[in-house]
Write a protein that holds these residues in place. Structure first.
Motif, short mmCIF file in Angstrom:
data_model
loop_
_atom_site.label_atom_id
_atom_site.label_comp_id
_atom_site.label_asym_id
_atom_site.label_seq_id
_atom_site.Cartn_x
_atom_site.Cartn_y
_atom_site.Cartn_z
N VAL A 1 56.69 40.50 16.17
CA VAL A 1 55.98 39.89 17.30
C VAL A 1 56.05 38.37 17.22
O VAL A 1 56.20 37.68 18.25
CB VAL A 1 54.51 40.35 17.41
CG1 VAL A 1 54.45 41.85 17.65
CG2 VAL A 1 53.69 39.97 16.21
N LEU A 2 55.99 37.82 16.01
CA LEU A 2 56.10 36.37 15.86
C LEU A 2 57.47 35.87 16.31
O LEU A 2 57.59 34.88 17.03
CB LEU A 2 55.81 35.96 14.42
CG LEU A 2 54.36 36.12 13.96
CD1 LEU A 2 54.27 35.93 12.44
CD2 LEU A 2 53.45 35.14 14.67
N ALA A 3 58.51 36.57 15.87
CA ALA A 3 59.88 36.16 16.24
C ALA A 3 60.10 36.32 17.74
O ALA A 3 60.73 35.46 18.38
CB ALA A 3 60.89 36.99 15.46
N ASP B 1 60.50 32.96 23.25
CA ASP B 1 60.04 32.54 24.58
C ASP B 1 58.51 32.50 24.56
O ASP B 1 57.85 33.50 24.85
CB ASP B 1 60.54 33.52 25.65
CG ASP B 1 60.13 33.08 27.06
OD1 ASP B 1 59.45 32.04 27.19
OD2 ASP B 1 60.48 33.79 28.02
N PRO B 2 57.92 31.35 24.21
CA PRO B 2 56.47 31.26 24.08
C PRO B 2 55.70 31.63 25.35
O PRO B 2 54.51 31.94 25.26
CB PRO B 2 56.25 29.80 23.68
CG PRO B 2 57.50 29.41 22.98
CD PRO B 2 58.59 30.13 23.73
N ALA B 3 56.35 31.61 26.51
CA ALA B 3 55.65 32.02 27.74
C ALA B 3 55.20 33.48 27.66
O ALA B 3 54.30 33.91 28.39
CB ALA B 3 56.55 31.81 28.95
N ARG C 1 47.68 30.47 24.14
CA ARG C 1 47.43 30.17 25.55
C ARG C 1 46.54 28.94 25.71
O ARG C 1 46.71 28.15 26.65
CB ARG C 1 46.80 31.39 26.24
CG ARG C 1 47.77 32.53 26.48
CD ARG C 1 47.22 33.53 27.48
NE ARG C 1 46.08 34.27 26.95
CZ ARG C 1 46.17 35.46 26.35
NH1 ARG C 1 47.36 36.02 26.18
NH2 ARG C 1 45.10 36.07 25.93
N ALA C 2 45.59 28.77 24.80
CA ALA C 2 44.66 27.65 24.90
C ALA C 2 45.28 26.33 24.44
O ALA C 2 45.09 25.29 25.08
CB ALA C 2 43.40 27.94 24.08
N ASP C 3 46.03 26.38 23.34
CA ASP C 3 46.50 25.13 22.71
C ASP C 3 48.02 25.00 22.65
O ASP C 3 48.52 23.97 22.20
CB ASP C 3 45.94 25.03 21.29
CG ASP C 3 44.42 25.08 21.27
OD1 ASP C 3 43.80 24.42 22.13
OD2 ASP C 3 43.86 25.79 20.41
#
Length: 201
Positions: free
Chosen positions: A109-111, A116-118, A175-177
């Motif tokens: 899940v981290l990779a 794609d951080p979105a 999502r926050a930072d």
């Protein structure tokens, strides 16, 4: 799954070993082929014989079972590639069962999110499912990703288990930072206090 399914490993003399430890000499060719496939795939592979053995006419399936390592798509490609070098046993049909360790799921899940951080805005169950389906060989990830996976697992109520609430906590932080900040949070000093989920009964 049929009731007579059993996992096999290759015995010292080359025959299959049933779950009760009794060595068999019949039907061992698919198991030996899978053992050589495992070397080719750089991933331990077990075989399980699924289907009736009573002559009812149904075609039995040899299911390849492995943890972490390649994705199902990658394993299918490896089977095809290896089969061109060493033909599979005649008449053998293969099924695929991909299992995941807690660490493998955490690294995946981290990779997957890092690509794609979105994606942090997707529901955590979808993130976990797609990451498991699309990220292969999580056990070979770099040391810093392994360390982050350990910290992600540690966020859960029982450290060492992969949980969707812990993943949700990471996604909420991202999502926050922002994703880089969420990674810095995971990368914090080992002794630094982190939020940990607790189970309220």
């Amino acid at each position: 799954m049929f009731a007579d399914s059993v996992l096999h490993r290759v015995g010292e003399s080359g025959g299959m070993v049933d779950g009760d430890g009794a060595e068999r000499t019949d039907d061992s060719h698919p198991a030996r082929w899978a053992e050589r496939l495992a070397e080719f795939a750089c991933c331990p592979v077990l075989t399980r014989r699924d289907g009736p053995h009573d002559g009812s006419g149904a075609v039995p399936v040899t299911t390849l079972v492995w943890s972490d390592g390649p994705t199902v798509t990658q394993m299918r490609a490896l089977v095809a590639e290896f089969g061109a070098l060493e033909p599979r046993p005649a008449g053998t049909r293969f099924g695929f069962e991909h299992r995941h360790t807690a660490r493998g799921r955490a690294v995946a899940v981290l990779a997957w999110l890092d690509r794609d951080p979105a994606r942090v805005r997707l529901p955590e169950a979808i993130v976990a499912q797609l990451a498991a389906e699309q990220i292969g060989y999580p056990e070979t990830a770099a040391a810093h990703w392994q360390a982050r996976a350990t910290r992600l697992l540690g966020l859960g109520p029982q450290g060492g288990e992969f949980t969707l609430p812990a993943l949700r906590l990471l996604q909420q932080s991202a999502r926050a930072d922002g994703w880089p900040a969420a990674l810095r949070w995971l990368d914090g000093p080992a002794g630094e206090p982190r939020t940990r989920l607790t189970v309220v009964r």
